[in-house]
Design an enzyme around this catalytic site. Structure first.
Site, PDB file in Angstrom:
ATOM      1  N   HIS A 117      -4.415  12.456   4.859  1.00  0.00           N
ATOM      2  CA  HIS A 117      -3.457  13.252   5.351  1.00  0.00           C
ATOM      3  C   HIS A 117      -2.790  13.995   4.082  1.00  0.00           C
ATOM      4  O   HIS A 117      -2.883  13.868   3.078  1.00  0.00           O
ATOM      5  CB  HIS A 117      -2.240  12.104   5.376  1.00  0.00           C
ATOM      6  CG  HIS A 117      -1.115  12.594   6.321  1.00  0.00           C
ATOM      7  ND1 HIS A 117      -0.122  13.588   5.924  1.00  0.00           N
ATOM      8  CD2 HIS A 117      -0.821  12.536   7.759  1.00  0.00           C
ATOM      9  CE1 HIS A 117       0.866  13.577   6.683  1.00  0.00           C
ATOM     10  NE2 HIS A 117       0.376  13.014   7.778  1.00  0.00           N
ATOM     11  N   ASP A 194      -2.207   5.247  -0.440  1.00  0.00           N
ATOM     12  CA  ASP A 194      -1.461   5.731   0.543  1.00  0.00           C
ATOM     13  C   ASP A 194      -1.761   4.899   1.667  1.00  0.00           C
ATOM     14  O   ASP A 194      -2.612   4.876   2.531  1.00  0.00           O
ATOM     15  CB  ASP A 194      -1.837   7.258   1.288  1.00  0.00           C
ATOM     16  CG  ASP A 194      -1.283   7.434   2.414  1.00  0.00           C
ATOM     17  OD1 ASP A 194      -0.343   6.869   2.791  1.00  0.00           O
ATOM     18  OD2 ASP A 194      -1.299   8.719   2.880  1.00  0.00           O
ATOM     19  N   GLN A 197      -0.768   4.009   7.110  1.00  0.00           N
ATOM     20  CA  GLN A 197      -1.317   3.627   8.405  1.00  0.00           C
ATOM     21  C   GLN A 197      -1.648   2.145   7.920  1.00  0.00           C
ATOM     22  O   GLN A 197      -2.167   1.628   9.228  1.00  0.00           O
ATOM     23  CB  GLN A 197      -2.297   4.596   8.616  1.00  0.00           C
ATOM     24  CG  GLN A 197      -2.046   5.797   8.880  1.00  0.00           C
ATOM     25  CD  GLN A 197      -1.294   5.911  10.337  1.00  0.00           C
ATOM     26  OE1 GLN A 197      -1.091   5.005  10.984  1.00  0.00           O
ATOM     27  NE2 GLN A 197      -0.835   7.246  10.633  1.00  0.00           N
ATOM     28  N   LYS A 220       7.077   4.020  10.120  1.00  0.00           N
ATOM     29  CA  LYS A 220       5.787   3.539  10.828  1.00  0.00           C
ATOM     30  C   LYS A 220       5.535   2.177  11.157  1.00  0.00           C
ATOM     31  O   LYS A 220       4.979   1.781  11.742  1.00  0.00           O
ATOM     32  CB  LYS A 220       4.472   3.953  10.204  1.00  0.00           C
ATOM     33  CG  LYS A 220       4.440   5.819  10.321  1.00  0.00           C
ATOM     34  CD  LYS A 220       2.960   6.087  10.008  1.00  0.00           C
ATOM     35  CE  LYS A 220       2.750   7.344   9.329  1.00  0.00           C
ATOM     36  NZ  LYS A 220       3.154   8.478  10.310  1.00  0.00           N
ATOM     37  N   CYS A 360      -2.015  16.394  10.507  1.00  0.00           N
ATOM     38  CA  CYS A 360      -1.992  16.768   9.172  1.00  0.00           C
ATOM     39  C   CYS A 360      -3.429  16.270   8.330  1.00  0.00           C
ATOM     40  O   CYS A 360      -3.150  15.962   7.227  1.00  0.00           O
ATOM     41  CB  CYS A 360      -0.946  15.888   8.568  1.00  0.00           C
ATOM     42  SG  CYS A 360       0.709  16.456   9.487  1.00  0.00           S
TER      43      CYS A 360
END
Lengths: 405, 142
Positions: A117, A194, A197, A220, A360
């Protein structure tokens, strides 16, 4: 058809009658989170961390309790390793500005992937520009998998930082974090994960994964907007200079200088988002009550149904793995002859919410040779009915545009 | 109102069977317009003679709205003077912002069908791409 027992916990479905398939962008919020945030403002709203009166102390306790809860949720060794930020993007920028810009030198190597991303790519480019470090991208195959050779040839001596995403927001693929962390630590590099997700969907434990920093956004995983998390190993956080300066991050300030508060408060300048943190704690409680088994099973089953229906429709092409269980509930797709933005706008006519564009992750789409895609993503509140209705309507898009069947 | 109502038969017709897609022989102006955020791009070619747009064409790729909008625009402005074209562009831009009168929108002929795009900010840039590009070309010409 099995009922989803959790759907009723989300007021937006009754209020708007939508088929929401964009949880990879942001999740819907359950009553439990909304109530907790509201209760904060109704009962203990005061500026946390500074007040010397009852409700300010309560606000502080709620905020710090949320920090302990987050630490436990992701397996941090102590709450001091949890910094509250606005979102994953801010968390990653904090590491880039405070760690990478301070400690990297000319000729050092930052390794990331082309799959990231933008929020896990642009901060490292900035750090590379400022320090003279080199940035190197690992390239996945079309399913998002990294050949072992790709890892060993890029993470080499001189690599100081490896920044990777846990789950791709386009392909849904889960990266082999442990293997990458092992390779990174083998050459003395730190690992930044990261986890935006992954944290909402699978159990994540920073000590098992052996990552040095980890970032995720609350929204999220159903918390209010505006609260995010940075995990960092304590000795690393202690070695780093503050990112933002101002109130609530100092020990003392005189005309001559200042001393900073201990971690994590050194990194939390300004009035903090205590209500957001309280909401995040409620979201974590909610997720643990539902359980990652149910979440994973629901996402897998719905993705399987989508794949089955798509197989019978030749104009529908899925990016990434052919195995539904390797998608983390994320399905990016294209439809022959139709621009993804048109797909999204046409489905909006049936109150189906999906994402379209480059998500993104423009470098990944270029790498895969596509301009843009549409994307459906599932979460714990989605139903079989959602995915069947979506596939029924998606098959009408070409006809809607006058393209025949 | 749902954005999907924008996709009328007329819009689809312009998207699938555009009458101005291609290139313009003896073009005097060529310009590329891009929407970086969605990857739409459009090449406009004009043949301007003595202040009149004698012929025009477009090429490029993008969503149905951007492609149909370009074709509708060229239907409207071929044969018009530069001043009249700028006048129509001005109406179109105001229509998209919800500021044009019904009479003005009538002047836009089929392009007036895009007026409801004003309710969908994310798609406005698709509809205006070709108009914005044409405006830039005509103003550059001065």
């Amino acid at each position: 058809m099995r009922e989803n027992p959790y759907r009723k916990d989300f007021p937006i479905f009754d209020n708007k009658g939508i088929v929401y398939l964009d949880s990879a962008a942001t999740a819907q919020r359950p009553y439990a989170v909304l109530d907790k945030e509201r209760a904060f403002y109704e009962n203990m709203n005061a500026n946390p961390l500074r007040g010397l009166y009852g409700i300010s102390v309560e606000a502080t306790e709620v905020y710090e309790h949320a920090r302990e809860r987050v630490a436990g949720f992701i397996g941090a060794a102590s709450p001091e390793e949890i910094v509250f930020t606005r979102n994953a993007t801010e968390s990653l920028n904090l590491v880039a500005y405070s760690y990478a810009c301070s400690f990297l030198e000319k000729g050092d190597r930052i390794v990331t992937t082309i799959m990231e991303h933008h929020s896990n790519m642009l901060p490292w480019r900035l750090a590379a520009e400022k320090t003279g470090a080199d940035i190197v991208y690992m390239l996945p195959d079309k399913n998002g998998k990294f050949p072992a050779e790709e890892i060993s040839s890029k993470i080499t001596k001189g690599t100081k930082l490896v920044a990777i995403g846990h789950v791709s927001n386009v392909l849904g693929v889960t990266n082999p974090v442990k293997e990458i962390a092992e390779a990174a630590h083998g050459v003395g590099a730190l690992v930044v994960l990261d986890a935006a997700q992954s944290v909402p969907h699978i159990p994540v434990n920073v000590q098992e994964l052996k990552v040095d920093f980890l970032a995720f956004s609350g929204h999220k995983l159903m918390s209010p907007f505006g609260i995010g998390v940075l995990y960092g190993r304590k000795e690393l956080l202690e070695s780093m200079p503050p990112f933002l300066r101002g109130g609530e991050m100092i020990d003392s300030v005189s005309a001559e200088g200042e001393t900073f508060a201990p971690v994590p408060h050194k990194f939390e300048a300004g009035t903090v988002n205590a209500a957001g943190a309280a909401g995040l704690e409620a979201a974590i409680d909610y997720i643990e009550n539902v359980g990652f088994d149910f979440i994973g099973e629901t996402e897998r089953r719905l993705t399987e149904i989508l794949f089955e229906e798509a197989a019978a429709y030749p104009y529908f092409h899925i990016l990434g793995s052919e195995k539904p269980e390797e998608h983390s509930g994320i399905v990016a797709f294209t439809i022959d002859g139709v621009h993804p933005h048109d797909v999204s706008s046409i489905l909006d006519g049936d109150k189906i919410c999906i994402r379209a564009g480059h998500h993104c992750a423009e470098p990944l789409l270029r790498h895969l040779g596509v301009m843009s895609t549409a994307r459906a993503s599932f979460y714990l509140y989605n139903t079989e009915e959602d995915v069947r209705f979506f596939m029924e309507k998606v098959k009408e898009v070409r006809r809607f545009l006058g393209l025949g069947d | 109102m749902a954005i999907s109502s924008i996709y009328s038969n007329i819009l689809n017709e312009h998207n699938l069977r555009p009458s101005h897609r291609g290139s313009t022989e003896g073009a005097t102006q060529v310009l590329e317009g891009v929407n970086p955020s969605c990857g739409d791009d459009i090449f406009l070619e004009l043949r301007l003679e003595e202040g009149v747009i004698k012929d025009a064409s477009f090429n490029g790729s993008g969503c149905a709205i951007s492609q149909a909008s370009a074709d509708m625009m060229l239907d409207l402005i071929v044969g018009e003077t530069k001043e009249q074209a700028l006048h129509l562009i001005d109406i179109f831009m105001r229509m998209i912002r919800g500021e044009a009168s019904e009479d003005e929108i009538d002047e836009l002929d089929e392009a007036g069908l895009l007026k409801d795009i004003s309710h969908m900010p994310a798609r406005v840039k698709c509809a205006v791409l070709s108009w914005r590009t044409l405006k830039e070309m005509l103003e550059k010409e001065d």
